[in-house]
Design an enzyme around this catalytic site. Structure first.
Site, PDB file in Angstrom:
ATOM      1  N   GLY A   1       0.791  -1.228   0.000  1.00  0.00           N
ATOM      2  CA  GLY A   1       0.000   0.000   0.000  1.00  0.00           C
ATOM      3  C   GLY A   1       0.821   1.275   0.000  1.00  0.00           C
ATOM      4  O   GLY A   1       0.339   2.331   0.385  1.00  0.00           O
ATOM      5  N   CYS A   2       2.073   1.182  -0.428  1.00  0.00           N
ATOM      6  CA  CYS A   2       2.910   2.369  -0.412  1.00  0.00           C
ATOM      7  C   CYS A   2       3.057   2.938  -1.823  1.00  0.00           C
ATOM      8  O   CYS A   2       3.068   2.205  -2.795  1.00  0.00           O
ATOM      9  CB  CYS A   2       4.287   2.031   0.118  1.00  0.00           C
ATOM     10  SG  CYS A   2       4.211   1.147   1.665  1.00  0.00           S
ATOM     11  N   THR A   3       3.208   4.248  -1.904  1.00  0.00           N
ATOM     12  CA  THR A   3       3.436   4.894  -3.193  1.00  0.00           C
ATOM     13  C   THR A   3       4.777   4.451  -3.762  1.00  0.00           C
ATOM     14  O   THR A   3       4.911   4.179  -4.941  1.00  0.00           O
ATOM     15  CB  THR A   3       3.424   6.419  -3.030  1.00  0.00           C
ATOM     16  OG1 THR A   3       2.216   6.776  -2.363  1.00  0.00           O
ATOM     17  CG2 THR A   3       3.490   7.117  -4.364  1.00  0.00           C
TER      18      THR A   3
END
Lengths: 139, 407
Positions: free
Chosen positions: A46-48
């Site tokens: 869920g990280c950019t």
């Protein structure tokens, strides 16, 4: 580097630019993670940017259980934030970690906006994993 | 018609006066969602103050008033995209739901194992994942059209992708990640020569230039209101009347039925057959205000203005040694995808944000495209009619500073 030293260094900066230059520097100084450790299990979802994190318990010279951390990201600023998170928690016992107020430290550094559930930089998830492991390993 | 002056238009958008981290906001994220003019906000309040009740079937004064406004908005949208008939416009929650409606209501009944859908590698996930559902559930084959070296659509590969199993072409009108405008007329013409229907994702197109679905000759056209300076939670599907008539309902519920008994159900007429449940009444009605706002201007003047912003940006970026840009074709809307070599897009976006400049970083819901570009993310600056040359200059100065800090 210990968190107190970091906070002291941060007080020298009076604008955002110097603070972020320092974060980027911390990120560049963070040891790189062995590629073999970058697995789906160590990936923080869920990280950019891509973020990986491994925590492992060890026994220190006094026979006490302490936690060691390895983390990496393909973003400099996230690496810097990881370095700060590690400065707060690295080498500490699970019981000590449970008493640490990481949010307060980040606030002291003026970086608390990076540590909220809505941020997609992985810091919040990483802190969750550190605390979960501390919970599991403490008596 | 009001003559278009970006500085005057800018004043119609109250949020643009925001200070971000103490700096004047430079909003370059309109491709994700455009800001709203005062006229749209006023329309939303006005509906709730004077014309709000649940729509359709109501016998009372306010219900009739709200229904009339909602149906007037349908007519406004029909006119906006050049629909042949007002009932060819279906209101949805957004473009995503519109594509899903086509996938479930039209394709799911018609496609069999081995049937093929042609789409481009540059599609937004909203125009990919619903087709993956057909791949997973029906064994439909997705055929991907690659990009050329300049990141324009490879039209030779597109032509070669057709077989006697091709059942649909699903393409974006303008890429959200690159800004490239696809040659949709040619795309449709080649598909029509083989009797293959075409769905076009117009999310990025409609805010930037006029669209006429009949002139395009496509079969389905989808877009969302929030990128069009309108409210969130509403979008539209335009499809040919004969296609809509033949489609099955997607969602069941109130407002979409004719008769419901314990052992039988018959459905209402198009378009309401596809609009189950209470719609986003306030937002649908206020979409009219957004279209009216946009169309009060000479759209050619807006296009010229946005092109000038794009050209100014590209010229400035060319001076920055470490900046790499993607999708550098002539036929392009005001979206610039870029990276600073040696840094991650999120680094760039974070340092721009600190300077008041809002850009997006990430995969832009286009992971197949990112894979083809060989990157995990890009930073993206996207412009709207309210951006100015000063915004471009502030962006370039902020990026130069970020570059200096990172590289």
């Amino acid at each position: 580097m210990q968190i107190d030293e970091l906070i002291e260094n941060f007080t020298l900066f009076d604008d955002w630019e110097d603070r972020y230059r320092y974060i980027i520097e911390l990120g560049k100084a963070l040891p790189t993670m062995d590629e073999a450790l970058k697995t789906p299990d160590s990936k923080v979802e869920g990280c950019t940017s891509q973020v990986w994190f491994v925590a492992s318990p060890a026994t220190d010279d006094n026979g006490k259980t302490v936690l060691h951390f390895i983390g990496d990201s393909d973003a400099h600023i996230v690496r810097g934030l990881i370095a700060i998170l590690f400065a707060i928690h690295e080498g500490k016992s699970p019981d000590d970690i449970k008493t640490i107020d990481a949010e307060a430290h980040l606030k002291d550094l003026g970086l608390d906006q990076h540590l909220s559930p809505s941020r997609t930089n992985g810091l919040y998830a990483m802190l969750g994993r550190i605390r979960d492991m501390a919970d599991r390993l403490s008596a | 018609m009001t003559s278009f002056d970006p500085y005057k238009a800018r004043a119609d958008f109250p949020i643009l006066a925001t200070k971000a981290h103490g700096k004047p906001l430079v909003y370059l994220d309109s491709a994700a969602s455009a800001q709203k003019p005062r006229a749209v906000m006023d329309a939303m309040v006005d509906v709730m103050e004077s014309s709000y009740a649940n729509v359709h079937r109501g016998i009372h004064y306010l219900s009739n008033k709200a229904t009339d406004l909602m149906e007037a908005s349908r007519a406004r949208v029909a006119d906006f995209v050049g629909a042949g008939d007002v009932n060819e416009v279906i209101f949805t929650r957004g473009a995503t739901e519109a594509v899903n409606l086509v996938a479930y209501g039209w394709a799911m009944d018609r496609f069999d194992e081995g049937d093929e859908i042609i789409l481009s590698v540059a599609e937004h996930h909203a125009n990919i994942v619903p087709w993956h559902f057909l791949r997973e559930r029906k064994g439909v084959v997705l055929k991907w059209v690659p990009l050329r070296a300049d990141h324009s659509l490879d039209m030779e590969a597109y032509q070669a992708a057709f077989t006697d199993k091709t059942k649909l072409v699903a393409m974006g009108h303008m890429s959200n990640a690159l800004g490239t405008i696809n040659p949709v007329k040619q795309i449709v013409k080649l598909a029509k020569a083989r009797n293959v229907p075409v769905l076009l994702d117009g999310c990025q197109a409609v805010p930037h230039f006029p669209v006429d679905v009949q002139e395009l000759g496509c079969d389905f056209y989808v877009f969302s209101a929030h990128k069009l300076y309108g409210p969130t939670g509403v979008g539209a599907l335009w499809a040919r009347a004969e296609i809509l008539d033949s489609m099955s309902p997607f969602q069941g519920g109130g407002e979409m039925i004719d008769q419901v008994a314990e052992d039988a159900v018959t459905y209402g007429k198009v378009p309401h057959r596809f609009e189950a449940g209470t719609p986003a009444i306030v937002e649908i009605v206020s979409l009219t205000a957004a279209i009216d706002y946009l169309e009060q201007f000479d759209r050619g003047a807006i296009m010229t203005h946005e092109r000038a912003l794009l050209d100014r940006t590209m010229a400035g970026l060319a001076n920055l040694q470490s900046v790499e840009t993607y999708g550098n074709v002539q036929d392009k809307g005001a979206i610039v995808s870029f990276n600073v070599r040696g840094a991650h897009a999120s680094d760039v976006a974070t340092l721009l944000d600190r300077q008041g400049v809002a850009v997006r970083s990430g995969h832009h819901c286009a992971q197949p495209l990112m894979a083809r570009l060989g990157v995990t993310a890009t930073a993206r600056a996207s412009f709207g009619l309210y951006n100015t040359a000063e915004d471009v200059d502030a962006f370039l100065a902020a990026l130069e500073k970020a570059e200096g800090m990172l590289v």
